[in-house]
Write a protein that holds these residues in place. Structure first.
Motif, mmCIF file in Angstrom:
data_model
loop_
_atom_site.group_PDB
_atom_site.id
_atom_site.type_symbol
_atom_site.label_atom_id
_atom_site.label_comp_id
_atom_site.label_asym_id
_atom_site.label_seq_id
_atom_site.Cartn_x
_atom_site.Cartn_y
_atom_site.Cartn_z
ATOM 1 N N LEU A 23 -0.691 11.506 2.093
ATOM 2 C CA LEU A 23 -1.620 10.826 1.199
ATOM 3 C C LEU A 23 -1.479 9.306 1.316
ATOM 4 O O LEU A 23 -2.459 8.574 1.198
ATOM 5 C CB LEU A 23 -1.373 11.269 -0.249
ATOM 6 N N ALA A 24 -0.273 8.835 1.561
ATOM 7 C CA ALA A 24 -0.044 7.393 1.685
ATOM 8 C C ALA A 24 -0.627 6.822 2.965
ATOM 9 O O ALA A 24 -0.832 5.607 3.069
ATOM 10 C CB ALA A 24 1.446 7.100 1.616
ATOM 11 N N ASP A 62 2.920 1.360 -3.474
ATOM 12 C CA ASP A 62 2.064 1.657 -4.630
ATOM 13 C C ASP A 62 1.583 3.100 -4.612
ATOM 14 O O ASP A 62 1.527 3.755 -5.662
ATOM 15 C CB ASP A 62 0.862 0.710 -4.655
ATOM 16 N N CYS A 63 1.255 3.595 -3.432
ATOM 17 C CA CYS A 63 0.773 4.979 -3.349
ATOM 18 C C CYS A 63 1.876 5.961 -3.714
ATOM 19 O O CYS A 63 1.639 6.930 -4.446
ATOM 20 C CB CYS A 63 0.240 5.267 -1.953
ATOM 21 N N MET A 64 3.081 5.730 -3.224
ATOM 22 C CA MET A 64 4.188 6.631 -3.548
ATOM 23 C C MET A 64 4.559 6.522 -5.026
ATOM 24 O O MET A 64 4.837 7.537 -5.687
ATOM 25 C CB MET A 64 5.394 6.324 -2.662
ATOM 26 N N THR A 115 2.567 5.697 -7.482
ATOM 27 C CA THR A 115 1.486 6.324 -8.250
ATOM 28 C C THR A 115 1.643 7.838 -8.291
ATOM 29 O O THR A 115 1.260 8.488 -9.270
ATOM 30 C CB THR A 115 0.119 5.949 -7.639
ATOM 31 N N GLN A 116 2.243 8.396 -7.260
ATOM 32 C CA GLN A 116 2.485 9.834 -7.222
ATOM 33 C C GLN A 116 3.738 10.247 -8.006
ATOM 34 O O GLN A 116 4.098 11.420 -8.032
ATOM 35 C CB GLN A 116 2.620 10.299 -5.776
ATOM 36 N N SER A 146 2.691 14.035 0.097
ATOM 37 C CA SER A 146 2.755 12.677 -0.453
ATOM 38 C C SER A 146 2.729 11.630 0.645
ATOM 39 O O SER A 146 2.042 10.611 0.541
ATOM 40 C CB SER A 146 4.010 12.522 -1.312
ATOM 41 N N PRO A 161 -4.216 4.670 2.458
ATOM 42 C CA PRO A 161 -4.112 3.280 2.003
ATOM 43 C C PRO A 161 -3.393 2.365 2.985
ATOM 44 O O PRO A 161 -3.755 1.197 3.137
ATOM 45 C CB PRO A 161 -3.324 3.404 0.688
ATOM 46 N N ALA A 179 0.836 -1.211 0.000
ATOM 47 C CA ALA A 179 0.000 0.000 0.000
ATOM 48 C C ALA A 179 0.860 1.245 0.000
ATOM 49 O O ALA A 179 0.581 2.216 -0.741
ATOM 50 C CB ALA A 179 -0.937 -0.013 1.205
ATOM 51 N N LEU A 180 1.913 1.263 0.804
ATOM 52 C CA LEU A 180 2.812 2.419 0.830
ATOM 53 C C LEU A 180 3.568 2.552 -0.481
ATOM 54 O O LEU A 180 3.600 3.638 -1.084
ATOM 55 C CB LEU A 180 3.795 2.295 1.983
#
Length: 270
Positions: free
Chosen positions: A242-243, A177-179, A181-182, A239, A246, A174-175
């Protein structure tokens, strides 16, 4: 200034640490130090507290790692030799007097004792995550030299080597993928492997604690002058914040307990 503090809302299961952000020294330590302040600052992690500033629960450390390094084992926490700290001569006499050394280790001890009280409360509620935020230099050859190679210097070097992968892989993913994606270049342990804080948490809270080390390349500041890029710092803070969503969702979806977690909870209760 107090050596460290715990700030924010600790009712959740996500904590952010910036244990190398500090620059302060006890006067008796400062008096014995011959290391130039600019060199010391370059090897600290300034502004990593700002990267974590939007997170709900934070551990802020104000003392320099050159007083006692909270991310090294107790016996290695006070740098004694140049080979302990990037080749620098730190102390006027080549070493610290025993009474000064003892007080620096008391600081190390007090930090981990205070952190234990905080994390025991989280562990009693269930699994928890720590974002352990650090930074690293990528222009070591000199201020006028080219940056070091991209291949060995990702923008985010993610440290998860101590994490129980069988249990926490969804949280790690989750961490990451979120980073990614940014737009972050995220790679795992290219330059660093998690040290004392991560090792200590995973030993004390097996199956419950999950420490992920976020080593950001110093694109948010000039590592030679120490001047920050306020806009880039704000981007990084947003960022990481935002992570959090998730990661917390993945954490909440984990099975409530494992055998190791139950053993840990019994030990804490006892």
């Amino acid at each position: 200034m107090q050596p460290y503090e715990f700030v924010g809302d600790w009712s959740g299961q996500l904590v952010t640490t910036s244990i190398h952000a500090g620059h302060d020294l006890r006067p008796e330590v400062a008096d014995l130090m011959v290391l130039h302040e600019a060199d010391r600052l370059r090897e600290e992690d300034p502004f990593t507290d700002a990267i974590g500033s939007l997170m709900p629960a934070r551990v802020l450390v104000h003392r320099s790692r050159f007083e006692a390094d909270l991310n090294r084992s107790r016996d290695m926490a006070v740098y004694a030799r140049p080979e302990d700290c990037w080749g620098f001569n730190v102390w006027e006499t080549g070493h610290l007097p025993q009474d000064v050394l003892a007080r620096s280790l008391e600081y190390w001890d007090s930090f981990y004792a205070a952190l234990t009280l905080r994390l025991d409360a989280l562990a009693a509620r269930g699994p928890f995550v720590i974002f352990d935020i650090h930074s690293y230099n990528h222009r070591r050859p000199g201020p006028d030299e080219p940056n070091e190679s991209w291949a060995q210097n990702p923008e985010l070097d993610l440290g998860t080597g101590m994490v129980d992968r069988e249990r926490f892989t969804p949280v790690i993913d989750a961490l990451r993928d979120c980073m990614a994606t940014q737009g972050f270049d995220v790679r795992d342990e290219i330059k660093f492997f998690p040290k004392q804080l991560s090792q200590w948490v995973h030993r004390r809270y097996p199956g419950t604690g999950c420490v992920m080390t976020l080593e950001f390349k110093k694109t948010f500041m000039d590592e030679w002058t120490g001047i920050p890029d306020s806009h880039r710092l704000n981007v990084l803070a947003q960022s990481v914040h935002l992570a959090a969503g998730p990661v917390q969702d993945a954490l909440a979806a984990l099975p409530r307990s494992t055998g190791a977690e139950e053993d840990s909870s019994d030990r804490l209760a006892g």
